[in-house]
Design a protein around this motif. Structure first.
Motif, PDB file in Angstrom:
ATOM      1  N   GLY A   1      20.412 -16.800 -12.902  1.00  0.00           N
ATOM      2  CA  GLY A   1      20.984 -15.976 -13.965  1.00  0.00           C
ATOM      3  C   GLY A   1      22.481 -15.832 -13.846  1.00  0.00           C
ATOM      4  O   GLY A   1      23.217 -15.947 -14.839  1.00  0.00           O
ATOM      5  N   LEU A   2      22.964 -15.590 -12.621  1.00  0.00           N
ATOM      6  CA  LEU A   2      24.415 -15.460 -12.417  1.00  0.00           C
ATOM      7  C   LEU A   2      25.126 -16.774 -12.696  1.00  0.00           C
ATOM      8  O   LEU A   2      26.216 -16.792 -13.295  1.00  0.00           O
ATOM      9  CB  LEU A   2      24.689 -14.997 -10.987  1.00  0.00           C
ATOM     10  N   PHE A   3      24.512 -17.877 -12.281  1.00  0.00           N
ATOM     11  CA  PHE A   3      25.118 -19.188 -12.535  1.00  0.00           C
ATOM     12  C   PHE A   3      25.248 -19.444 -14.035  1.00  0.00           C
ATOM     13  O   PHE A   3      26.272 -19.953 -14.507  1.00  0.00           O
ATOM     14  CB  PHE A   3      24.293 -20.290 -11.880  1.00  0.00           C
ATOM     15  N   ALA A   4      24.211 -19.107 -14.790  1.00  0.00           N
ATOM     16  CA  ALA A   4      24.249 -19.328 -16.236  1.00  0.00           C
ATOM     17  C   ALA A   4      25.363 -18.523 -16.885  1.00  0.00           C
ATOM     18  O   ALA A   4      26.089 -19.026 -17.762  1.00  0.00           O
ATOM     19  CB  ALA A   4      22.897 -18.956 -16.848  1.00  0.00           C
ATOM     20  N   ILE A   5      25.546 -17.276 -16.441  1.00  0.00           N
ATOM     21  CA  ILE A   5      26.586 -16.416 -17.026  1.00  0.00           C
ATOM     22  C   ILE A   5      27.973 -16.959 -16.696  1.00  0.00           C
ATOM     23  O   ILE A   5      28.825 -17.129 -17.585  1.00  0.00           O
ATOM     24  CB  ILE A   5      26.420 -14.980 -16.522  1.00  0.00           C
ATOM     25  N   LEU A   6      28.221 -17.238 -15.413  1.00  0.00           N
ATOM     26  CA  LEU A   6      29.552 -17.707 -15.001  1.00  0.00           C
ATOM     27  C   LEU A   6      29.858 -19.089 -15.563  1.00  0.00           C
ATOM     28  O   LEU A   6      30.990 -19.371 -15.965  1.00  0.00           O
ATOM     29  CB  LEU A   6      29.650 -17.718 -13.477  1.00  0.00           C
ATOM     30  N   ALA A   7      28.862 -19.964 -15.588  1.00  0.00           N
ATOM     31  CA  ALA A   7      29.077 -21.302 -16.132  1.00  0.00           C
ATOM     32  C   ALA A   7      29.436 -21.234 -17.612  1.00  0.00           C
ATOM     33  O   ALA A   7      30.307 -21.984 -18.093  1.00  0.00           O
ATOM     34  CB  ALA A   7      27.835 -22.164 -15.928  1.00  0.00           C
TER      35      ALA A   7
END
Length: 364
Positions: A20-26
Motif C-alpha cells: 500500500g505504501l509503495f503504491a501511494i509513493l510510486a
C-alpha cells in the motif's frame, strides 16, 4: 495459533502495509515526473502529451525502485506499530514466541523481494530507463554523438550539418585526454563513404580532435596520404566523452561485470559502475535491515505518546540512512574508500544497529 497460521497472518499484514505504501509513493513520484516530462515535451521540437507519457512510463520502474528501501522501512514500521497498538505483539510474546518468530515473515519477504528486484525487476527497469534516455536524447537532438564500449575498444558516432563520423579507439588516456590507436571513417550525410583516417594517437583539444601522424585513404584507393597533424572538428571533450557512455542506471546486474571489464580495458573510469554493481548486490541485505530497524522501533510495549515518538524516530532513521548512503557513495566515487566497502556499509551498519537493539529487547 499454529506456526503456519501465525506466519501467514504476519506476512499478509506486511505485504498489505508495504504494498500500500509503495503504491501511494510510486503514484506521487510518477505524477511529479510526468509534470517534469510535460515541461520537457513543451520545450522539445515535436514534443507532445504522448512524449511526456512515454517518458514517464519508461522511467517509472527505475524511479520507483529507488523508493523500495524506504518503503520497506516505513511500511514495516506501520505494520509492527499496528500489531503493537492492538496488543497482538504482547499476546504473542506472552505465549512464549520470540521476537525472531515475529520478525521472520517480514524479514523473509524482504530478502526474497531483494533477490527478485536485482535478478528480474532491475534488468527490466534498466532496459526501459535506457530506452527513455535514448528517446529523450533524440528529442533533444543529442543522439548525434553516441559512445559505446565493446571488446575492440571505444566506438563513437558523430554527426553535424555537413558529415558523419564513426570513430574507433582501442584505449582512452584520461590524464592526457588522448585516444590511442584511432581509426575514423568519414561519410556524407547521404551515407556515402569519403575517406578513412588512421593514427596512433588523437588528442581532444577544445572542439577539435587532433590526430598525430595521420594516414588518409580515399574510397577504392590503396595509396595513403600522410600528414603530421590532422584536425577533425568535434563536440566531444574528455569530460562529455564519459557522459556519453551509457549511465550505470541503464545497466542491469548481469550486464555490469562485462561492461566494467571492457571499460577498464578501454581506459574509461568505472567507479560509478562498480558502486552500482555492489549496491545492487547489497539490496537483499539492505531490505532486511529495513525490517529489522522497523522491528526495533515498533515492538516495544505501547504507551501514551508512543505514536508521535515512533513517527519522529522513523523519520530520523530514514534521514540517517539516506545521509549515510550518500556519504558512502561520495567516498567511493572520490577514491577515499574501497568501492565495495562504500556500497555495502549502509546495509551492514543498519543491520548491526538493528540486531543490537533487538538482542537487547529480547534479553529484556
Amino acid at each position: 495459533m499454529p506456526p503456519a497460521t501465525l506466519f501467514n497472518y504476519i506476512a499478509l499484514r506486511a505485504i498489505i502495509a508495504i504494498g500500500g505504501l509503495f503504491a501511494i509513493l510510486a503514484s506521487l513520484v510518477m505524477l511529479v515526473d510526468f509534470i517534469e516530462n510535460l515541461r520537457f515535451a513543451g520545450k522539445a521540437a515535436g514534443g507532445d502529451f504522448g512524449l511526456a507519457l512515454s517518458l514517464t512510463i519508461l522511467k517509472a520502474p527505475s524511479l520507483t525502485q529507488t523508493l523500495i528501501p524506504f518503503v520497506f522501512l516505513f511500511g514495516s514500521i506501520w505494520m509492527f506499530h499496528q500489531l503493537n497498538k492492538r496488543s497482538e505483539i504482547s499476546v504473542m510474546r506472552s505465549a512464549g514466541l520470540s521476537v525472531w518468530r515475529l520478525i521472520g515473515p517480514a524479514a523473509l519477504i524482504a530478502s526474497i523481494s531483494g533477490l527478485v528486484i536485482i535478478t528480474i525487476i532491475d534488468p527490466l527497469s534498466a532496459g526501459l530507463r535506457g530506452q527513455a534516455e535514448l528517446l529523450k536524447n533524440r528529442n533533444e537532438g543529442a543522439d548525434r554523438n553516441l559512445v559505446q564500449v565493446f571488446g575492440d575498444g571505444i566506438w563513437l558516432r558523430q554527426q553535424d550539418n555537413t558529415k558523419k563520423l564513426i570513430i574507433n579507439a582501442k584505449n582512452f588516456d584520461e590524464e592526457r585526454a588522448a585516444l590511442e590507436d584511432v581509426t575514423i571513417w568519414r561519410f556524407t550525410l547521404e551515407n556515402k563513404f569519403e575517406e578513412r583516417i588512421d593514427a596512433e594517437e588523437a588528442y581532444l583539444s577544445g572542439r577539435t580532435l587532433e590526430l598525430h601522424d595521420a594516414r588518409l585513404r580515399g574510397p577504392g584507393s590503396d595509396r595513403e596520404r600522410y600528414t603530421p597533424i590532422f584536425a577533425v572538428e568535434t563536440s566531444l571533450s574528455a569530460g562529455n566523452l564519459r557522459e556519453r557512455v551509457a549511465p550505470p542506471e541503464t545497466m542491469s546486474l548481469w550486464r555490469l561485470p562485462e561492461f566494467i571489464l571492457l571499460a577498464e580495458a578501454a581506459g574509461l573510469p568505472t567507479t560509478r559502475y562498480n558502486i552500482r554493481f555492489h549496491d545492487l548486490c547489497s539490496t537483499p541485505l539492505k531490505l532486511l535491515a529495513m525490517v529489522l530497524i522497523a522491528a526495533a522501533f515498533s515492538m516495544r510495549p505501547g504507551r501514551a505518546g508512543a505514536g508521535l515518538e515512533l513517527a519522529i524516530l522513523s523519520i530520523l532513521a530514514g534521514f540517517a540512512l539516506y545521509i549515510l548512503s550518500e556519504i558512502s557513495t561520495a567516498l567511493g566515487e572520490s577514491g577515499l574508500a574501497p568501492v565495495a566497502l562504500a556500497a555495502w556499509t549502509p546495509a551492514i551498519v543498519a543491520s548491526l544497529a538493528a540486531l543490537t537493539t533487538l538482542l537487547h529487547l529480547e534479553d529484556g
